[in-house]
Design a protein around this motif. Sequence first.
Motif, PDB file in Angstrom:
ATOM      1  N   ASP A  38     -10.188  51.166-135.327  1.00  0.00           N
ATOM      2  CA  ASP A  38      -9.259  50.512-134.403  1.00  0.00           C
ATOM      3  C   ASP A  38      -8.756  51.513-133.347  1.00  0.00           C
ATOM      4  O   ASP A  38      -9.040  52.704-133.414  1.00  0.00           O
ATOM      5  CB  ASP A  38      -8.114  49.855-135.186  1.00  0.00           C
ATOM      6  N   LYS A  39      -7.933  50.962-132.437  1.00  0.00           N
ATOM      7  CA  LYS A  39      -7.552  51.672-131.203  1.00  0.00           C
ATOM      8  C   LYS A  39      -6.967  53.064-131.405  1.00  0.00           C
ATOM      9  O   LYS A  39      -6.198  53.298-132.335  1.00  0.00           O
ATOM     10  CB  LYS A  39      -6.473  50.837-130.488  1.00  0.00           C
ATOM     11  N   ASN A  40      -7.288  53.942-130.455  1.00  0.00           N
ATOM     12  CA  ASN A  40      -6.615  55.236-130.316  1.00  0.00           C
ATOM     13  C   ASN A  40      -6.720  56.123-131.560  1.00  0.00           C
ATOM     14  O   ASN A  40      -5.826  56.916-131.846  1.00  0.00           O
ATOM     15  CB  ASN A  40      -5.138  54.987-129.963  1.00  0.00           C
ATOM     16  N   THR A  41      -7.788  55.951-132.312  1.00  0.00           N
ATOM     17  CA  THR A  41      -7.980  56.770-133.516  1.00  0.00           C
ATOM     18  C   THR A  41      -8.896  57.949-133.198  1.00  0.00           C
ATOM     19  O   THR A  41      -9.811  57.830-132.390  1.00  0.00           O
ATOM     20  CB  THR A  41      -8.499  55.866-134.658  1.00  0.00           C
ATOM     21  N   LYS A  42      -8.604  59.103-133.833  1.00  0.00           N
ATOM     22  CA  LYS A  42      -9.410  60.317-133.569  1.00  0.00           C
ATOM     23  C   LYS A  42     -10.159  60.683-134.839  1.00  0.00           C
ATOM     24  O   LYS A  42      -9.547  60.824-135.910  1.00  0.00           O
ATOM     25  CB  LYS A  42      -8.486  61.474-133.188  1.00  0.00           C
ATOM     26  N   ILE A  43     -11.462  60.850-134.705  1.00  0.00           N
ATOM     27  CA  ILE A  43     -12.277  61.239-135.861  1.00  0.00           C
ATOM     28  C   ILE A  43     -13.086  62.466-135.480  1.00  0.00           C
ATOM     29  O   ILE A  43     -13.750  62.484-134.441  1.00  0.00           O
ATOM     30  CB  ILE A  43     -13.202  60.087-136.290  1.00  0.00           C
ATOM     31  N   GLU A  44     -12.993  63.503-136.303  1.00  0.00           N
ATOM     32  CA  GLU A  44     -13.689  64.756-135.987  1.00  0.00           C
ATOM     33  C   GLU A  44     -14.366  65.294-137.242  1.00  0.00           C
ATOM     34  O   GLU A  44     -13.786  65.224-138.356  1.00  0.00           O
ATOM     35  CB  GLU A  44     -12.643  65.776-135.491  1.00  0.00           C
ATOM     36  N   ASN A  45     -15.594  65.758-137.100  1.00  0.00           N
ATOM     37  CA  ASN A  45     -16.311  66.435-138.195  1.00  0.00           C
ATOM     38  C   ASN A  45     -16.405  65.585-139.453  1.00  0.00           C
ATOM     39  O   ASN A  45     -16.124  66.047-140.562  1.00  0.00           O
ATOM     40  CB  ASN A  45     -15.602  67.762-138.564  1.00  0.00           C
ATOM     41  N   LYS A  46     -16.787  64.328-139.301  1.00  0.00           N
ATOM     42  CA  LYS A  46     -16.734  63.447-140.472  1.00  0.00           C
ATOM     43  C   LYS A  46     -17.910  62.468-140.473  1.00  0.00           C
ATOM     44  O   LYS A  46     -18.315  61.971-139.418  1.00  0.00           O
ATOM     45  CB  LYS A  46     -15.405  62.669-140.411  1.00  0.00           C
ATOM     46  N   ILE A  47     -18.426  62.162-141.664  1.00  0.00           N
ATOM     47  CA  ILE A  47     -19.426  61.093-141.800  1.00  0.00           C
ATOM     48  C   ILE A  47     -18.679  59.891-142.351  1.00  0.00           C
ATOM     49  O   ILE A  47     -18.093  59.963-143.438  1.00  0.00           O
ATOM     50  CB  ILE A  47     -20.554  61.501-142.759  1.00  0.00           C
ATOM     51  N   ILE A  48     -18.676  58.796-141.591  1.00  0.00           N
ATOM     52  CA  ILE A  48     -17.912  57.615-142.019  1.00  0.00           C
ATOM     53  C   ILE A  48     -18.844  56.420-142.101  1.00  0.00           C
ATOM     54  O   ILE A  48     -19.579  56.113-141.157  1.00  0.00           O
ATOM     55  CB  ILE A  48     -16.755  57.362-141.030  1.00  0.00           C
ATOM     56  N   LYS A  49     -18.844  55.752-143.279  1.00  0.00           N
ATOM     57  CA  LYS A  49     -19.651  54.527-143.406  1.00  0.00           C
ATOM     58  C   LYS A  49     -18.849  53.500-144.211  1.00  0.00           C
ATOM     59  O   LYS A  49     -17.937  53.867-144.965  1.00  0.00           O
ATOM     60  CB  LYS A  49     -20.995  54.817-144.062  1.00  0.00           C
ATOM     61  N   ASP A  50     -19.183  52.243-144.024  1.00  0.00           N
ATOM     62  CA  ASP A  50     -18.601  51.127-144.784  1.00  0.00           C
ATOM     63  C   ASP A  50     -17.070  51.198-144.786  1.00  0.00           C
ATOM     64  O   ASP A  50     -16.435  51.001-145.820  1.00  0.00           O
ATOM     65  CB  ASP A  50     -19.103  51.139-146.241  1.00  0.00           C
ATOM     66  N   SER A  51     -16.465  51.468-143.640  1.00  0.00           N
ATOM     67  CA  SER A  51     -15.017  51.705-143.608  1.00  0.00           C
ATOM     68  C   SER A  51     -14.318  50.867-142.553  1.00  0.00           C
ATOM     69  O   SER A  51     -14.924  50.501-141.537  1.00  0.00           O
ATOM     70  CB  SER A  51     -14.742  53.181-143.272  1.00  0.00           C
ATOM     71  N   ILE A  52     -13.042  50.603-142.812  1.00  0.00           N
ATOM     72  CA  ILE A  52     -12.183  49.985-141.794  1.00  0.00           C
ATOM     73  C   ILE A  52     -11.016  50.946-141.594  1.00  0.00           C
ATOM     74  O   ILE A  52     -10.322  51.281-142.562  1.00  0.00           O
ATOM     75  CB  ILE A  52     -11.669  48.603-142.242  1.00  0.00           C
ATOM     76  N   ILE A  53     -10.832  51.413-140.361  1.00  0.00           N
ATOM     77  CA  ILE A  53      -9.784  52.409-140.098  1.00  0.00           C
ATOM     78  C   ILE A  53      -8.858  51.850-139.020  1.00  0.00           C
ATOM     79  O   ILE A  53      -9.316  51.333-138.005  1.00  0.00           O
ATOM     80  CB  ILE A  53     -10.425  53.744-139.658  1.00  0.00           C
ATOM     81  N   GLY A  54      -7.564  51.928-139.280  1.00  0.00           N
ATOM     82  CA  GLY A  54      -6.569  51.307-138.406  1.00  0.00           C
ATOM     83  C   GLY A  54      -6.329  52.078-137.110  1.00  0.00           C
ATOM     84  O   GLY A  54      -7.053  53.019-136.780  1.00  0.00           O
ATOM     85  N   GLU A  55      -5.261  51.669-136.405  1.00  0.00           N
ATOM     86  CA  GLU A  55      -4.923  52.284-135.107  1.00  0.00           C
ATOM     87  C   GLU A  55      -4.266  53.647-135.295  1.00  0.00           C
ATOM     88  O   GLU A  55      -3.579  53.871-136.289  1.00  0.00           O
ATOM     89  CB  GLU A  55      -3.908  51.398-134.363  1.00  0.00           C
ATOM     90  N   ASN A  56      -4.430  54.511-134.303  1.00  0.00           N
ATOM     91  CA  ASN A  56      -3.707  55.795-134.231  1.00  0.00           C
ATOM     92  C   ASN A  56      -3.916  56.702-135.440  1.00  0.00           C
ATOM     93  O   ASN A  56      -3.057  57.535-135.746  1.00  0.00           O
ATOM     94  CB  ASN A  56      -2.192  55.554-134.058  1.00  0.00           C
ATOM     95  N   ALA A  57      -5.027  56.523-136.163  1.00  0.00           N
ATOM     96  CA  ALA A  57      -5.288  57.404-137.307  1.00  0.00           C
ATOM     97  C   ALA A  57      -5.939  58.694-136.817  1.00  0.00           C
ATOM     98  O   ALA A  57      -6.548  58.729-135.754  1.00  0.00           O
ATOM     99  CB  ALA A  57      -6.203  56.691-138.300  1.00  0.00           C
ATOM    100  N   VAL A  58      -5.765  59.768-137.588  1.00  0.00           N
ATOM    101  CA  VAL A  58      -6.419  61.039-137.261  1.00  0.00           C
ATOM    102  C   VAL A  58      -7.173  61.490-138.496  1.00  0.00           C
ATOM    103  O   VAL A  58      -6.583  61.640-139.566  1.00  0.00           O
ATOM    104  CB  VAL A  58      -5.382  62.118-136.858  1.00  0.00           C
ATOM    105  N   ILE A  59      -8.482  61.683-138.382  1.00  0.00           N
ATOM    106  CA  ILE A  59      -9.277  62.103-139.539  1.00  0.00           C
ATOM    107  C   ILE A  59     -10.096  63.320-139.123  1.00  0.00           C
ATOM    108  O   ILE A  59     -10.880  63.256-138.167  1.00  0.00           O
ATOM    109  CB  ILE A  59     -10.224  60.970-139.987  1.00  0.00           C
TER     110      ILE A  59
END
Length: 327
Positions: A291-312
């Motif tokens: 979802d909106k405005n989320t930052k993802i760095e250095n990560k393998i993501i599958k089969d996931s639902i991630i909300g707004e403004n999250a930082v991973i």
Amino acid sequence: MKTIIPVAGVGIRLRPHTLTKPKVLLNVAGKPMIHHIIEQLIREKITTQIIFVTGYLGNKIEKYIRHTFKFNFKFIVQKEPLGLGHAIHCAKSAFRKKDEVLIILGDTLFNVNLKQLCDNKHSVIGVKKVKDPKRFGVVEKNKKGFITRMVEKPATKQVSPSNSAIVGLYYLKNSDSLFNALDYTINNNIKVNNEYQLTSALEKMLLDKEKMVTYNVNGWLDCGKPETVLETNRYLLNKSKKIYSFKGNIIKYPVSIGKNVIIKNSIIGPYATISDKCKIMNSIISNSIIDKNTKIENKIIKDSIIGENAVINGYEESYNIGDYTIV
Ligand code: UTP
């Protein structure tokens, strides 16, 4: 014909997302699920008014719809989520004569021709054959194809009249018969699993000699649980032909990428929905909704639902995450 879309439910199965966002505003293939439904209704020109029954986080739903579409909408509040039958009953005041009624659940998308479904001289109940009828309302028909009986969530497969499950799409010829049956259900406190069910009112309509037939809905896209939201996301993305240009990255189609998204050194897709203003760096994202405005760095993501403004950030092992989060 008027359409009722009940959207007052709390959406417990989709927590933590539904703690802050109503279920029907969750992003599926680039748009909130309710957006897909309204678009189809307006496109097919089959309804004069869409009546939303709102409750939990209802202001957010109304704001989004009024801001996004211009149509004859009406919003009616269900003060307590006492069940689908009760939610539909809340819309009674919007009906003055024997109007035709179309009911569509707010968390279910359908790949059907609604015009064709409603082109019938009898009331029509959308159904689909399922393996496990215990979880659904189920119908029984006679040889002429008329519905003779309905059972809400039959306790066992053995007591289920068939494996034709009611999918959440109803075309009813006469609003008076519907609301009389709902009055009866509520006045007599007829509940299943402690909720007033629409199926109980439909059963009462059958007893009152209403003729109902079924319509096979093959494209039934449930959005009630995380795994079905991802399934629906895949289904809708498969129909999309959008192409994106993000140099220095690999895009594995189909995907949906929103506005003002930054992607660097990453692999996106297949089946990734990335919303507006996300920043994806050194990551691989597939079969997921971000979802909106989320930052993802250095990560393998599958089969996931991630909300707004999250930082991973995959290199860090410290967490700052809220209630109901699953890691
Ligand atoms: P669900 O049975 O999926 O309930 O409702 P829910 O609250 O949305 O989700 P869970 O079970 O807590 O996870 C099907 C549709 O009927 C509406 C919901 O908003 C959804 O669109 N509904 C349900 C109401 O409007 N009011 C109710 O009292 C119950």
